[in-house]
Design a protein around this motif. Structure first.
Motif, PDB file in Angstrom:
ATOM      1  N   MET A 253       0.858  -1.209   0.000  1.00 29.36           N
ATOM      2  CA  MET A 253       0.000   0.000   0.000  1.00 29.36           C
ATOM      3  C   MET A 253       0.883   1.245   0.000  1.00 29.36           C
ATOM      4  O   MET A 253       1.835   1.332   0.778  1.00 29.36           O
ATOM      5  CB  MET A 253      -0.891  -0.007   1.247  1.00 29.36           C
ATOM      6  N   PRO A 254       0.622   2.248  -0.870  1.00 29.45           N
ATOM      7  CA  PRO A 254       1.464   3.435  -0.939  1.00 29.45           C
ATOM      8  C   PRO A 254       1.467   4.189   0.384  1.00 29.45           C
ATOM      9  O   PRO A 254       0.463   4.239   1.094  1.00 29.45           O
ATOM     10  CB  PRO A 254       0.809   4.273  -2.049  1.00 29.45           C
ATOM     11  N   GLU A 255       2.623   4.774   0.700  1.00 32.91           N
ATOM     12  CA  GLU A 255       2.738   5.579   1.912  1.00 32.91           C
ATOM     13  C   GLU A 255       1.888   6.844   1.774  1.00 32.91           C
ATOM     14  O   GLU A 255       1.689   7.362   0.695  1.00 32.91           O
ATOM     15  CB  GLU A 255       4.193   5.945   2.164  1.00 32.91           C
ATOM     16  N   ARG A 256       1.425   7.303   2.932  1.00 30.33           N
ATOM     17  CA  ARG A 256       0.627   8.526   2.945  1.00 30.33           C
ATOM     18  C   ARG A 256       1.513   9.720   2.580  1.00 30.33           C
ATOM     19  O   ARG A 256       2.631   9.855   3.075  1.00 30.33           O
ATOM     20  CB  ARG A 256       0.030   8.720   4.338  1.00 30.33           C
ATOM     21  N   MET A 257       1.001  10.602   1.710  1.00 29.00           N
ATOM     22  CA  MET A 257       1.779  11.764   1.287  1.00 29.00           C
ATOM     23  C   MET A 257       1.930  12.752   2.439  1.00 29.00           C
ATOM     24  O   MET A 257       0.991  12.964   3.212  1.00 29.00           O
ATOM     25  CB  MET A 257       1.072  12.480   0.126  1.00 29.00           C
ATOM     26  N   PRO A 258       3.090  13.392   2.547  1.00 31.38           N
ATOM     27  CA  PRO A 258       3.234  14.497   3.492  1.00 31.38           C
ATOM     28  C   PRO A 258       2.275  15.635   3.134  1.00 31.38           C
ATOM     29  O   PRO A 258       1.811  15.750   1.996  1.00 31.38           O
ATOM     30  CB  PRO A 258       4.690  14.934   3.321  1.00 31.38           C
ATOM     31  N   ARG A 259       2.019  16.506   4.108  1.00 27.70           N
ATOM     32  CA  ARG A 259       1.045  17.584   3.922  1.00 27.70           C
ATOM     33  C   ARG A 259       1.397  18.460   2.729  1.00 27.70           C
ATOM     34  O   ARG A 259       0.532  18.790   1.915  1.00 27.70           O
ATOM     35  CB  ARG A 259       0.976  18.436   5.186  1.00 27.70           C
ATOM     36  N   ASP A 260       2.671  18.870   2.609  1.00 28.83           N
ATOM     37  CA  ASP A 260       3.068  19.761   1.515  1.00 28.83           C
ATOM     38  C   ASP A 260       2.838  19.116   0.157  1.00 28.83           C
ATOM     39  O   ASP A 260       2.422  19.782  -0.797  1.00 28.83           O
ATOM     40  CB  ASP A 260       4.540  20.166   1.666  1.00 28.83           C
ATOM     41  N   GLN A 261       3.129  17.834   0.048  1.00 32.76           N
ATOM     42  CA  GLN A 261       2.932  17.147  -1.222  1.00 32.76           C
ATOM     43  C   GLN A 261       1.451  17.047  -1.570  1.00 32.76           C
ATOM     44  O   GLN A 261       1.067  17.222  -2.735  1.00 32.76           O
ATOM     45  CB  GLN A 261       3.568  15.758  -1.177  1.00 32.76           C
ATOM     46  N   ARG A 262       0.613  16.778  -0.583  1.00 36.18           N
ATOM     47  CA  ARG A 262      -0.839  16.738  -0.833  1.00 36.18           C
ATOM     48  C   ARG A 262      -1.336  18.105  -1.285  1.00 36.18           C
ATOM     49  O   ARG A 262      -2.179  18.213  -2.184  1.00 36.18           O
ATOM     50  CB  ARG A 262      -1.594  16.292   0.427  1.00 36.18           C
ATOM     51  N   LEU A 263      -0.809  19.143  -0.680  1.00 44.52           N
ATOM     52  CA  LEU A 263      -1.210  20.497  -1.022  1.00 44.52           C
ATOM     53  C   LEU A 263      -0.800  20.838  -2.459  1.00 44.52           C
ATOM     54  O   LEU A 263      -1.589  21.393  -3.235  1.00 44.52           O
ATOM     55  CB  LEU A 263      -0.574  21.483  -0.045  1.00 44.52           C
ATOM     56  N   VAL A 264       0.438  20.490  -2.822  1.00 44.94           N
ATOM     57  CA  VAL A 264       0.928  20.749  -4.176  1.00 44.94           C
ATOM     58  C   VAL A 264       0.100  19.987  -5.199  1.00 44.94           C
ATOM     59  O   VAL A 264      -0.286  20.538  -6.245  1.00 44.94           O
ATOM     60  CB  VAL A 264       2.417  20.364  -4.289  1.00 44.94           C
ATOM     61  N   LEU A 265      -0.205  18.727  -4.924  1.00 41.52           N
ATOM     62  CA  LEU A 265      -0.980  17.924  -5.866  1.00 41.52           C
ATOM     63  C   LEU A 265      -2.394  18.484  -6.026  1.00 41.52           C
ATOM     64  O   LEU A 265      -2.920  18.547  -7.149  1.00 41.52           O
ATOM     65  CB  LEU A 265      -1.035  16.471  -5.385  1.00 41.52           C
ATOM     66  N   THR A 266      -2.992  18.922  -4.938  1.00 41.26           N
ATOM     67  CA  THR A 266      -4.329  19.515  -5.010  1.00 41.26           C
ATOM     68  C   THR A 266      -4.312  20.795  -5.840  1.00 41.26           C
ATOM     69  O   THR A 266      -5.205  21.027  -6.672  1.00 41.26           O
ATOM     70  CB  THR A 266      -4.851  19.820  -3.596  1.00 41.26           C
ATOM     71  N   ILE A 267      -3.304  21.633  -5.623  1.00 36.87           N
ATOM     72  CA  ILE A 267      -3.167  22.869  -6.389  1.00 36.87           C
ATOM     73  C   ILE A 267      -3.012  22.566  -7.877  1.00 36.87           C
ATOM     74  O   ILE A 267      -3.661  23.189  -8.727  1.00 36.87           O
ATOM     75  CB  ILE A 267      -1.965  23.684  -5.871  1.00 36.87           C
ATOM     76  N   ALA A 268      -2.154  21.619  -8.209  1.00 39.06           N
ATOM     77  CA  ALA A 268      -1.906  21.276  -9.611  1.00 39.06           C
ATOM     78  C   ALA A 268      -3.164  20.729 -10.282  1.00 39.06           C
ATOM     79  O   ALA A 268      -3.467  21.068 -11.431  1.00 39.06           O
ATOM     80  CB  ALA A 268      -0.775  20.251  -9.695  1.00 39.06           C
ATOM     81  N   ILE A 269      -3.915  19.906  -9.556  1.00 36.76           N
ATOM     82  CA  ILE A 269      -5.135  19.324 -10.123  1.00 36.76           C
ATOM     83  C   ILE A 269      -6.182  20.411 -10.364  1.00 36.76           C
ATOM     84  O   ILE A 269      -6.794  20.482 -11.437  1.00 36.76           O
ATOM     85  CB  ILE A 269      -5.686  18.230  -9.186  1.00 36.76           C
TER      86      ILE A 269
END
Length: 248
Positions: A1-17
């Motif tokens: 199972m993939p590791e949970r993304m750090p907060r900053d990475q989740r934020l960057v991915l949300t912004i990009a999407i």
């Protein structure tokens, strides 16, 4: 199972999407609104074609140079520029009083869309590494592709229940959320030293595509004998040939 993304990475991915989503959404949502636009503002088939093509031409022609702008001026800064311009042009389109005003606003909206897509992807590649990067790009691709699926549905509901103008105001909410998330991110921007923007390449590509598409769209009404048709076609072919030679 993939590791949970750090907060900053989740934020960057949300912004990009979100940033890419509005760009792809507007490329498809407008198609179902064309009959309502014709009934409200007038104009024939050529006007409807230009409402779609004006956006696609500037988006396609400038998407490469927009990637260079991200390297020169910073990904977050260019992304913010694109979001603000996209929001302004969306409001302008929703308030368009004439077909000509609408087409110009759509062309400018394509410029904004070109700033959003490469900057979003560049933000992901600068944040994620190795397997995490591949996973993030896959999520980003799936989410932005979803915009092409839901676009006609959203557009159809808006046109049938409310107004075609609301179709373009839908973008304002995700744009506002994305700008807020960029402020929350508080990340120093990244630039690539020594990079430059191929201005002439962008000009030649835009003139090439625009000239040829203009001739093809207007030819049925003006005919090939019209100087506006063969002249724009000649400029388009020559410009695009010059673009290919320059890139080679």
């Amino acid at each position: 199972m993939p590791e949970r993304m750090p907060r900053d990475q989740r934020l960057v991915l949300t912004i990009a999407i979100l940033a890419s989503f509005v760009s792809f959404l507007d490329g498809t949502v407008v198609t179902v609104a064309l009959p309502a636009i014709r009934d409200d503002l007038g104009g024939g088939l050529a006007t409807q074609q230009w409402v779609v093509d004006a956006y696609l031409i500037t988006l396609g022609a400038l998407i490469l140079v927009a990637g260079s702008l991200s390297d020169v001026y910073g990904r977050i800064r260019v992304l913010r520029w694109g979001l603000v311009l996209f929001g302004i042009t969306s409001i302008a389109i929703a308030a368009a009083p004439t077909p000509e005003f609408l087409i110009v606003a759509r062309a400018l909206q394509g410029v904004a869309g070109a700033l959003l897509v490469p900057s979003s992807l560049a933000l992901i590649t600068a944040t994620f590494r190795d397997a995490a990067q591949a996973r993030a790009i896959g999520i980003w691709t799936a989410a932005t592709t979803g915009a092409m699926v839901v676009g006609p549905v959203i557009g159809g509901l808006s046109v049938d229940l409310l107004s075609w103008r609301l179709v373009f105001l839908i973008n304002v909410v995700p744009i506002g959320v994305t700008l807020w998330l960029l402020a929350v991110l508080r990340r120093p921007d990244v630039r690539a030293p020594g990079r430059t923007v191929d201005v002439w390449g962008a000009v030649l590509c835009t003139l090439g595509l625009g000239g040829m598409v203009f001739a093809l769209i207007e030819q049925p009404s003006l005919g090939w004998g019209s100087p506006a048709i063969w002249g724009s076609a000649a400029v388009g072919v020559a410009s695009f040939a010059g673009f290919l030679v320059r890139q080679a």
